[in-house]
Structure formats: C-alpha cells, structure tokens
Design a protein around this motif. Structure first.
Motif, PDB file in Angstrom:
ATOM      1  N   VAL A  11       0.837  -1.201   0.000  1.00 53.04           N
ATOM      2  CA  VAL A  11       0.000   0.000   0.000  1.00 53.04           C
ATOM      3  C   VAL A  11       0.872   1.251   0.000  1.00 53.04           C
ATOM      4  O   VAL A  11       0.605   2.229  -0.715  1.00 53.04           O
ATOM      5  CB  VAL A  11      -0.953  -0.006   1.215  1.00 53.04           C
ATOM      6  N   GLU A  12       1.935   1.247   0.787  1.00 49.80           N
ATOM      7  CA  GLU A  12       2.807   2.420   0.894  1.00 49.80           C
ATOM      8  C   GLU A  12       3.453   2.792  -0.441  1.00 49.80           C
ATOM      9  O   GLU A  12       3.678   3.971  -0.724  1.00 49.80           O
ATOM     10  CB  GLU A  12       3.895   2.165   1.945  1.00 49.80           C
ATOM     11  N   ARG A  13       3.747   1.805  -1.265  1.00 49.74           N
ATOM     12  CA  ARG A  13       4.392   2.118  -2.553  1.00 49.74           C
ATOM     13  C   ARG A  13       3.369   2.310  -3.670  1.00 49.74           C
ATOM     14  O   ARG A  13       3.736   2.448  -4.835  1.00 49.74           O
ATOM     15  CB  ARG A  13       5.400   1.023  -2.925  1.00 49.74           C
ATOM     16  N   GLY A  14       2.072   2.320  -3.323  1.00 50.56           N
ATOM     17  CA  GLY A  14       1.048   2.668  -4.298  1.00 50.56           C
ATOM     18  C   GLY A  14       0.290   1.511  -4.905  1.00 50.56           C
ATOM     19  O   GLY A  14      -0.576   1.720  -5.770  1.00 50.56           O
ATOM     20  N   ALA A  15       0.573   0.277  -4.478  1.00 51.43           N
ATOM     21  CA  ALA A  15      -0.189  -0.867  -4.979  1.00 51.43           C
ATOM     22  C   ALA A  15      -1.563  -0.892  -4.319  1.00 51.43           C
ATOM     23  O   ALA A  15      -1.770  -0.324  -3.245  1.00 51.43           O
ATOM     24  CB  ALA A  15       0.558  -2.165  -4.698  1.00 51.43           C
ATOM     25  N   LYS A  16      -2.501  -1.558  -4.960  1.00 54.29           N
ATOM     26  CA  LYS A  16      -3.827  -1.766  -4.392  1.00 54.29           C
ATOM     27  C   LYS A  16      -3.845  -3.091  -3.635  1.00 54.29           C
ATOM     28  O   LYS A  16      -3.267  -4.086  -4.086  1.00 54.29           O
ATOM     29  CB  LYS A  16      -4.892  -1.798  -5.489  1.00 54.29           C
TER      30      LYS A  16
END
Length: 765
Positions: free
Chosen positions: A236-241
């Motif tokens: 989540v922190e790196r932008g994945a869902k």
C-alpha cells in the motif's frame, strides 16, 4: 465476570503497543532475561531455528528482527518453565484432567518422560523408552492387517521426521495418512493440481514487492500469519492496491502499526494494510470472482468493439491454456442476480473490485481457510485461477497464486510423502531406493479415518504431533471412538485433550521442541528443515537446552518405533536417527527436485524448490493451464437459510491468542473479547430481528439431519460487523456443531466455514 469485564472496545490498529505488551507478557514466563533475548533473536535466523508459528516466508535478505507476535507466543509456549512430570500424573487422574480446559492442560507445562495409561488406576505412569517402543510394536503387529491403523501428522513435523514417518508406515504396510492438511488447504492442492499441475502457490516473497494489486481472500493475517501484514502495508505504501474479500471486518486487514518502527511506536501511528475492503457472505467467494470475470470479459468486448488494444493476454491464453471458450460461455451465461445474491455484494462493488484488475499489470491473489472449508472450495479456487489466467498473471514476476498455509511445515510434509494417495512416481522411486514392494492402495484421509473409527474397522491411532481429536468435526463423537481403540500413541511436547481419550493401550511420547538443541550420541548438533508457503526450504537448529534429559527428537521416536515394529533389515533406523544428513540424502535420491539437499540447505535462507507452474510448465492432464469447468452452485448454505426462523450460517475460526487448537491465552483483543471463549459474533440487525441483546446467553443447535443432536450451550452474544445471516465463533469449542459427513467436493475437507445452525435462548442444565 460481568459483560463489561469480558467484552470491550476492540484495540485500534493491528500490531503496535498491544503486540509489544503481549510479547512482553509471553516472554516473562520463559527462562532468564538473557535466555529470552537469545531465543527471540535466533528466530528465523540462518544459524537459529525456524518459527514454529506459521508458514509465511522469510525475506531473502534476512531481517535481523524477523518475527511477529504469534511467533513469540509459539516460542514462549514451547519454552515455558513449567513441567508435567510423573508426579503430576500421579496426582491427577485422566478422568479429572478431562475436565480441564484446553488452555489449562497446555499451560501445565512440558511433558518430561514417556508415559503409559494404566486403566486399573486411571492414571498415566512413567515407562521406559524401550518398553514403550516394544509395547507399541506388539500392538501394531497384533492387528489383523496394517490398514487397521491410522498414522496422523501435524504440520509442525520437520521434513526429515515426516519422510522417516511415511517410510515407517509404508514399510509397515499401509497408506493411511490422515494429515492436518486434510482439514485446511486440501482444496488448494486439489484445485491447483487440476488448474496448473502443481498443488502449491507460484509466488516468492519478493513478488509482493513488485505487484500492482493483491487480492486477499478469506484470511485474517493479523491473527494467523502476522508477518504478512508487513508485506500488505509495504504494498500500500508504494502505491499498490490491496483489495480484501473477508466476511468479517478484521483489524489486521485495515491498519497495522509496525512494532519494529520506533517513530511509529512513539507517535502512535499506523498505516493501512488495504485500500479496499468487501465483506461477501459465507460461501460467496466463487460468485465474487465469477462476477469480476464477467466485468473483465465485458471490458474486453468493449475494447474490441471500439478498436482499442485488448485487455486479455491472448498470447498466454492461446499458448498456455485449455478450456477458455467453454469457461467464457459459462461466465457470460451467469446472471448478475445470482452473483449478487450468493456473494452478498452489489454489481457496483464487484465492478469496482474488478476495475483494479483491468488497470494492474501484475496481480497476486492470496487466500486461506475462509476459501477452503466449504462444499465448493475446489470450484472456488478453480474460479480464482481462471480469473488470474485472463491477463496471464501466473509464471511471471510480481504475479501469481498464493495459498497461505498455517502450520510451519504443512506444505513440506506433503512434499516428502505424507499423502494417502502418493503419486506413482514417488512410490516408484521409493521402491527403487529400498528394493521392496510398497502398498499402492490409496489410504485414509482425515474424513475416511473418522469414518473408519466410528465403524470400528480401525483399531490403532498414532499421532505425530497435533491434537486430532479436538481439531476434527463432531469432536465428542470422535472422542468416544478413540476410547474404543486398541492402541493410541501421541508424540507431543505438551499435554492436550487428545491424550485423554486412551484406548486399551495408550502412550504419550514427549519430544524435543523446535527451539531446543538436538544432539546425537556423539554430542553433535542436528539440524532439521521445513518448507514455507513460498516453497522455500530452510534449515532449523534449536538453541535452548531440552526441557528434560529424557526427551527424544521426533526422528528418534519414529526410528525407535520403526525398529521395534519392523526390524532393521530394510532401513537402518539407528543410523538415520544418528545423522539427519542421511535422511536428507535419501530424500534427494527419491525426490530429485531437492538436488544436493545437504549442501543447499546450509546456505543462508535455504533454497527454493522449483515450481513448474512458475515457469509456465503445466503438468496437467492437458499439458496446459486449465480454465474451470464448474458453474456456480444452485444454492449456497446462506441461500438455504437467509437468516430466517432463527437459522444462520456459522464459520469457526481462531481467536487472536490461539494457533489452531493451541490456546495461548483467553483474549481476542482485535475483536474486543477478553477472558472468555464461549462467544458468538453476530450482525446487529440479526440480533434485533431475533430479539437478542449484547451479552445475552444463547445455545447454538446444529441443523444437520442425521439424528444426532449437536449443541453448543451457554455462548455470549457479541455484535460484530459481519454479513446478515452469518455467524462466527471459535474452534475447537464449536467443532461439535460441524458434522463429519459434510465435506468439500473432491477435497474431503470439513465444511467448517458453512455450518447451518439455529440460535435459541440459553437453557441452563
């Protein structure tokens, strides 16, 4: 205890200070401060022992602090200072101990000497190792045929112990291998073997660092495999869902406060572990993925009509799959009406979840027992795999299928031969290695073993770890069957209820734990190995002194039983127990995928067992990855009852202070329950409709029509965010409500996540 004492506001994010406080409480009960620190810092390290808590993978780079709250609980539980000695059994009869709780039995401490049941006194009494081995051998050899014995395995057994165990049992003459995997992820193995040719997941831990989207289905990592929370949070922190499908709203799948991040602990911060959260009805996951597949196919149709680039990976589908057109026809023919009713989600919700897939390049789907313990679990996992095939999300970096198993070596045990229907190639290789003919007739899984015990056709039960009698459905019925056996043998570190159902002859054999030093007769330190959910094989060597000088390793106990029962003409059992490298050499000769086993496992972090599907090699009947062939069920259990007339669909699950049937403590802080276990979680609207209030006492009555009355009485009502018509409660207490006859199609797994029950006001005895 009042209602206010035991039902409180659930804790905030998973992890955080609550986890650290729990760790502190657990460690205060084990050894000196120095030994506690040394033990903890050896967990999941190259020169230490593998965590006995779960099968989640270890980072390739090797964190210096790679453990979690549950790992600490598992270590503290094993490294307790308390001891169960012969004097303990002289003081407490078996009948008395049967009245103790699971928690009290296990917290009595570590077993110290082999014991044998004396029916005349109703007490266990100390026995020498050799007398125990001779008595067990005499009872096994007195059976009319070897198929009258069942040989159970817990997933905490090492690869070496499991391989030696199956060697003993097959040479004895049977393939009766009821195994803990039969009760949890058997559906994953069956479905994935059909779909991709291998019954394991296809991802490595590194893939979680490279994916764009994770679907997390029917699992609660915060309680069952907490180290997974770090992977979800980092994604989540790196932008994945991270899209969750889980029947209950669980703390660990919303936010996680990492106890290893100092600033976060000081500020009380926490970060999300998911971006989207949906709560399907029990048994509704197949409908969810069928609906998402409809959305993807409809988007593909629009793209083709409008002249845009295709969404599907047509090259992958054409070159690597079979059955695409037939499956597509089935998906298109499935109505949204039945999808919405079975799933409990709206078309808009399913569409939003599917749109993430349309945008993502690399997708991982993970699941656990919320998916695998239904009648249609195999079909559900086939549907998940088919959905993943649409964009080629298998056999490439950052994508794949990931069943997350529980016990630390449940996957490894199956790899090295704990299988009632072992592949012919494995048996061929074993026969060549030993120069003998082995039995080929399929043996018993857990369901078959229960049936055979109830019928009286089985006379002996040997358990390599675990608590079979409490883990299975219809637990009181199975307990009665155990008492009619000629022989029961339990290899264990601690006392549990499964040891208190003695047959005519009954032995409890105490073994070393994962944390303890295992030395051979020369004083040389021995190493065992395990395989995690990512097919990584790790070495493990204990560092603590054994709880008793009388303890033997699991391998030593198996070798002792085998030698006494079979002699040493075919296998030199003493040699195997003296040097585990010799066991690993034999494993490598029988299973070439292990390569130079002894060399590879001594490398930091071990080695990866090659997975053919990860390389897009399909060892299926078609030679390709196979799309599913099954339509949705006509009716799920929820559709049968819909919360009407006081009837519901129940799922059993763990509390936070629990691992399988092992009860570490009486709290479930993420769900706000403290000091009690007899609770039932229920939707507030269901409470209102049925005239129930928070804290009311109720009885749960099973609705399976076989003439047997199944009831769990005196359970406290707890309002919870779960779908209408769906209940939840803890096992093993609620296993009494699970009929042993209702099992998953093709998997024979108990349907512990879809039990039809009714609620009645509590009737005190």
């Amino acid at each position: 205890m009042t209602k206010d004492d035991c039902i409180k506001k659930p804790s905030g994010a998973a992890g955080g200070w609550g986890a650290l406080k729990s760790v502190g409480r657990q460690l205060m009960g084990t050894g000196s401060p120095v030994s506690r620190a040394k033990t903890l810092l050896s967990l999941n390290q190259a020169d230490g022992f593998d965590c006995p808590g779960c099968a989640w993978g270890d980072p390739e780079h090797g964190s210096s602090f790679e453990f979690c709250e549950n790992g600490v609980k598992a270590v503290a539980w094993e490294a307790t200072k308390a001891r169960v000695t012969p004097e303990f059994f002289a003081e407490h009869s078996v009948t008395e101990l049967q009245g103790w709780t699971d928690y009290d039995l296990e917290h009595a401490g570590r077993l110290t000497t082999p014991i044998r049941y004396n029916p005349e006194t109703d007490h266990y009494e100390e026995v020498s190792w050799q007398d125990a081995f001779d008595g067990i051998a005499a009872a096994l050899n007195a059976l009319e045929n070897p198929n009258q014995a069942e040989f159970y395995t817990s997933g905490r057994a090492s690869n070496e112990a499991a391989f030696l165990y199956q060697l003993f049992v097959r040479l004895y003459g049977t393939n009766n291998f009821p195994d803990c995997s039969n009760m949890c992820h058997e559906a994953s193995g069956v479905a994935l073997t059909q779909a991709i040719g291998v019954g394991k997941g296809t991802v490595l831990l590194d893939d979680f660092e490279k994916c764009d989207l994770i679907y997390c289905v029917g699992q609660n990592p915060g309680t069952n495999h907490p180290r997974m929370l770090a992977s979800l949070r980092e994604a989540v922190e790196r932008g994945a869902k991270v899209c969750v499908f889980n029947t209950l709203k669980e703390k660990g799948l919303t936010k996680f406060a990492d106890p290893q991040k100092k600033l976060e602990m000081l500020t009380g911060g926490a970060e999300p572990t998911s971006t989207d959260y949906y709560r399907p009805r029990l048994g509704g996951d197949m409908a969810v993925f069928r609906g998402m597949s409809k959305v993807v196919l409809e988007a593909e149709d629009r793209a083709m009509t409008e002249g845009r680039p295709p969404i599907l990976d047509h090259d992958f589908i054409r070159e690597h799959t079979s059955g695409f057109e037939g499956w597509c026809d089935m998906v298109r023919a499935t109505s949204w009406e039945i999808i919405e009713e079975q799933s409990g989600l709206s078309r808009d919700e399913i569409t939003r979840a599917a749109e993430m897939y349309l945008k993502a390049e690399r997708v991982i789907t993970t699941w656990a027992m919320g998916v695998t313990q239904h009648l249609h679990s195999v079909q559900t996992i086939r549907e998940i795999a088919s959905f993943m095939f649409l964009k080629g999300n298998i056999g490439r970096e950052g994508a794949g299928l990931c069943p997350v198993r529980g016990h630390s070596n449940v996957q490894g045990d199956r790899t090295v031969g704990i299988n009632e229907k072992a592949p012919a190639a494995f048996l061929d290789a074993l026969e060549k290695e030993l120069g003998v003919t082995l039995p080929r007739e399929p043996g018993h899984n857990v369901t078959h073993a229960i049936g055979a015990m109830l019928e009286g056709t089985v006379k002996a039960f040997v358990a390599l770890g675990g608590n079979f009698a409490r883990a299975v459905p219809d637990s009181s019925l199975v307990a009665d069957a155990f008492r009619n056996l000629d022989l029961t043998v339990n290899i264990a570190t601690k006392l549990n209820h499964g040891h208190l159902m003695p047959g005519k002859a009954s032995y409890v054999l105490p073994c070393l734990g994962r944390t303890e030093i295992d030395r051979n007769s020369k004083g040389e330190r021995q190493m065992i190995t395990v395989e995690d959910s990512m097919s990584m094989v790790h070495g493990s060597s204990g560092i603590n002194l054994p709880a008793s000088k009388s303890l033997k390793s699991e391998i030593g106990i198996i070798a002792g039983m085998a030698k006494a029962t079979l002699g040493s003409d075919v296998v030199n059992w003493d040699e195997m127990a003296e040097d585990y490298d010799k066991i690993r050499d034999m494993i490598a000769r029988v299973l070439p995928s292990f390569g130079d086993f002894n060399t590879q496992v001594r490398k930091p972090r071990g080695f990866w067992l090659r997975n053919s599907a990860s390389h897009r090699e399909w060892k299926t009947t078609t030679g390709l990855a196979n799309f599913g062939t099954d339509d949705l069920r006509d009716r799920t259990e929820w559709q049968e009852v819909k919360g009407e007339n006081g009837k519901f669909v129940l799922q059993t699950f763990r509390s936070h202070d629990q691992y399988n049937t092992t009860i570490y403590g009486m709290d479930d802080r993420y769900r706000g329950v403290y000091g009690i276990r007899n609770v039932v979680f229920i939707n507030p609207k269901d409470m209102e409709k049925n005239g129930l209030s928070d804290g009311d006492m109720v009885d749960l009555i099973g609705c399976f029509d076989d003439g047997r009355h199944r009831a769990c009485k005196g359970f406290r009502v707890v309002p919870y965010d779960t779908p209408y018509g769906c209940l939840a409660g803890y096992y093993p207490e609620m296993n009494e409500l699970v009929p042993h006859q209702t099992v998953g199609d093709q998997s024979y797994t108990p349907t512990s996540k879809s039990v039809i029950v009714k609620i009645e006001p509590h009737q005190s005895a």
